[in-house]
Write an enzyme that holds these catalytic residues in place. Sequence first.
Site, PDB file in Angstrom:
ATOM      1  N   HIS A  95       0.841  -1.210   0.000  1.00  0.00           N
ATOM      2  CA  HIS A  95       0.000   0.000   0.000  1.00  0.00           C
ATOM      3  C   HIS A  95       0.867   1.248   0.000  1.00  0.00           C
ATOM      4  O   HIS A  95       1.953   1.260   0.576  1.00  0.00           O
ATOM      5  CB  HIS A  95      -1.020  -0.011   1.147  1.00  0.00           C
ATOM      6  N   ASP A  97      -0.521   4.355   0.798  1.00  0.00           N
ATOM      7  CA  ASP A  97      -1.017   5.353   1.751  1.00  0.00           C
ATOM      8  C   ASP A  97      -0.319   5.143   3.090  1.00  0.00           C
ATOM      9  O   ASP A  97       0.236   4.076   3.357  1.00  0.00           O
ATOM     10  CB  ASP A  97      -2.545   5.266   1.916  1.00  0.00           C
ATOM     11  N   GLU A 162      -5.331   1.342   2.516  1.00  0.00           N
ATOM     12  CA  GLU A 162      -5.187   0.254   3.481  1.00  0.00           C
ATOM     13  C   GLU A 162      -5.302   0.783   4.906  1.00  0.00           C
ATOM     14  O   GLU A 162      -5.920   0.160   5.763  1.00  0.00           O
ATOM     15  CB  GLU A 162      -3.834  -0.439   3.275  1.00  0.00           C
ATOM     16  N   ASP A 189       4.197  -6.454   3.984  1.00  0.00           N
ATOM     17  CA  ASP A 189       3.586  -5.412   4.818  1.00  0.00           C
ATOM     18  C   ASP A 189       3.505  -5.872   6.267  1.00  0.00           C
ATOM     19  O   ASP A 189       2.617  -5.478   7.008  1.00  0.00           O
ATOM     20  CB  ASP A 189       2.184  -5.079   4.264  1.00  0.00           C
ATOM     21  N   HIS A 222     -21.966  24.221  34.406  1.00  0.00           N
ATOM     22  CA  HIS A 222     -21.176  24.548  35.593  1.00  0.00           C
ATOM     23  C   HIS A 222     -21.318  23.363  36.556  1.00  0.00           C
ATOM     24  O   HIS A 222     -22.434  22.979  36.915  1.00  0.00           O
ATOM     25  CB  HIS A 222     -21.738  25.824  36.236  1.00  0.00           C
ATOM     26  N   THR A 324     -14.022  23.799  35.905  1.00  0.00           N
ATOM     27  CA  THR A 324     -15.140  23.084  36.510  1.00  0.00           C
ATOM     28  C   THR A 324     -16.346  23.068  35.579  1.00  0.00           C
ATOM     29  O   THR A 324     -17.256  23.885  35.682  1.00  0.00           O
ATOM     30  CB  THR A 324     -15.525  23.725  37.861  1.00  0.00           C
ATOM     31  N   ARG A 337      -9.745  -6.639  17.816  1.00  0.00           N
ATOM     32  CA  ARG A 337      -8.954  -7.472  16.897  1.00  0.00           C
ATOM     33  C   ARG A 337      -9.571  -8.856  16.921  1.00  0.00           C
ATOM     34  O   ARG A 337      -9.872  -9.392  17.986  1.00  0.00           O
ATOM     35  CB  ARG A 337      -7.504  -7.539  17.348  1.00  0.00           C
ATOM     36  N   HIS A 436       3.152   3.585  12.511  1.00  0.00           N
ATOM     37  CA  HIS A 436       1.991   4.358  12.996  1.00  0.00           C
ATOM     38  C   HIS A 436       2.366   5.393  14.063  1.00  0.00           C
ATOM     39  O   HIS A 436       1.547   6.238  14.399  1.00  0.00           O
ATOM     40  CB  HIS A 436       0.874   3.455  13.567  1.00  0.00           C
TER      41      HIS A 436
END
Length: 474
Positions: A95, A97, A162, A189, A222, A324, A337, A436
Site C-alpha cells: 500500500h 497510503d 489500506e 507489509d 457549571h 469546573t 482485533r 503508525h
Amino acid sequence: MAPRIPAAVGERLAKLAASGGDVADLAAFVAIPSVSAQPPHAPDVRRSAEFLRDRLRKAGLTAEIWETQGHPSVYAEWLGAAGGEAAPTILIYGHHDVQPPEPLEQWGTPPFTASVRDGRLYGRGVVDDKGQVYCHVLALEALLQETGRLPCNVKLIVEGEEEVGSAHFDALIEKKKERLRADAVLVSDTPMLDRDHPSICYGLRGLAYLEIEVAGPDHDLHSGGYGGGVANPGTALAEILASLHDKRGRVAVAGFYDDVVRMPGRERKAIAKLPFDEAGWLKTVGAPAAVGEQGWTTLERLWGRPTCDVMGVMSGYTGPGAKTILPSRALAKISCRLVPDQDPGKVASLLQAHVRKVAPAGVRVDVRVLHGGKPWRAEPRHRVFKAAARALEAAFGKPTVFIREGGSIPFVRTIADILQVPCLLVGFGLPDENAHAPNEWLDLSNFRKGTLACVGLYAEVAACIRKSPPKPAE
Ligand code: BES
Ligand code: MN
Ligand code: MN
C-alpha cells in the site's frame, strides 16, 4: 551470492546501496504525504499513486492507476515470462497510503523529509509500507534492466486506502479478479519476528472498529450548579468501558468468543519454540509488565486471541489546569482485533447490544461502526512456503521462522478467498520500527537484504510452481 540471484543483479543492487541511490529514490516517495485518513491529503494520495505508476514504468513494467470510490490504487504488470500465459504468475501487494504523522512535536526530524541517522531511515511510511513496496520496485527493476526478464509473470497491486480499512478496495478486487489471477500472492507489509529471523506470516487478525458516543445535557454545565443533578457522560462512558472486560482479562461481551477457533495444541507448541525474546520485547514497548487475557502466553494473545481495546477517549476539559465543567458528551474509539472465525459485522452488533444494555440511566448512547476486516489464517503446508523460506535464508543468511501477526491487512483475506491460491506474507519490517507512531524508521541493512530476498523469492516461487503437476483437464 545465492544461486538464484544473477550476479549482475546482485552487483547492481550492491552498487546502488553503496551510492545511497536506493535511499534517495525512496525518500522522494516518502516526501509525498499520502495520508489516507485526512481529507485535505486526498490529492497527495493521488500524487503518490502517480509517482509510483511512473516509477514502475521506469523500472520496466506497464503501469496504470486503478480508480476506486475512495483513494486510487496502482496496478502494474510484466507478463513476458517464457511460456506466456502458462508461465507461473505472482501477484504482489503493498500500500502507498500512510498513517497520519501526528503528534508532530514528537518527531526528531520532519515526517515527510526522509532522513538517515545511524543506518536508519526516518519518515512516515518508510516501513509501513513505502519502503517494503520499494524492495519490490528495486528488485524488479534490477532484474529487468540487467537480465531483460523476470523468472515469472508478475502483477503488482498497490492500494491507496489500506490504513483506513480498505472500504472501497474490495469492490475493485472483485471487479478486476480476472486481471489479478495468479498462482501465488506475495505481500510485504508485516514485520519479521526480529532482525535475526526472516519470517513468513501465515495469520493476521481481523478488525471491528467502533465509536461510542455518550450524550447527556445539550451543553456543558457549571459543575457546581449542576453536578449531582444529571448524569455525567464522562462517568457513564467510564462505566461502559469498564464493563468490557472481566477480572481475568476476557472480553465480557455476550457471544464475543462464540466463533473463536481455539489455537490447536501443536500450533501453541510451535509458537512456544520460537526464539521470542519477551524481556527484550517488553523493553521496546516500555510498559512495566506484559498483561492480558489469562491462560495464554504473550505471543498467543497477540496472534491468536481476540481483543477489545480502547483506542481513544475524549470528554470534557483536557487543557492545562482545572476547569469546573460537567461535559455534555463523551466519546470513545474501540477496536476489536478478531481471530478466525469471528466476523466483524457480527462482533460489531454484539458490542452495540452490550453497550445499550449496560448504559446507565440519564444518557443517550450511540454506537457507530467505522470499519472492519476479516481475520485470515493459512495452513502453511503448500511447498511454496518452503521455497520462500529458502529464498529468505539465502538472502539473510539466517533461518526462516513461521509466525502469525496481530495486525490486519483486509486485502489478504479478500484475495485468499477469491483466488484460492497460497498467500505468502513476507515482510521486511522490524517490530520496533515505530509503524503508525512518531519517528517511524526503516533499518537500511534490512531494506537491502529485503530487496535481495525479493529477487530470490520470485525465482524460488516460480520454480516451485512450475514443478507442480499440471491440473487435470476439466
Ligand atoms: N502493515 C500493517 C498491518 C500489520 C501491522 C500487520 C502489524 C502485522 C503487524 C497495516 O498497514 C495496518 O496498519 N493495518 C491496519 C488495518 C486497519 C486500518 C484495517 C491495522 O492493523 O490497524
Ligand atoms: Mn501496512
Ligand atoms: Mn499500517
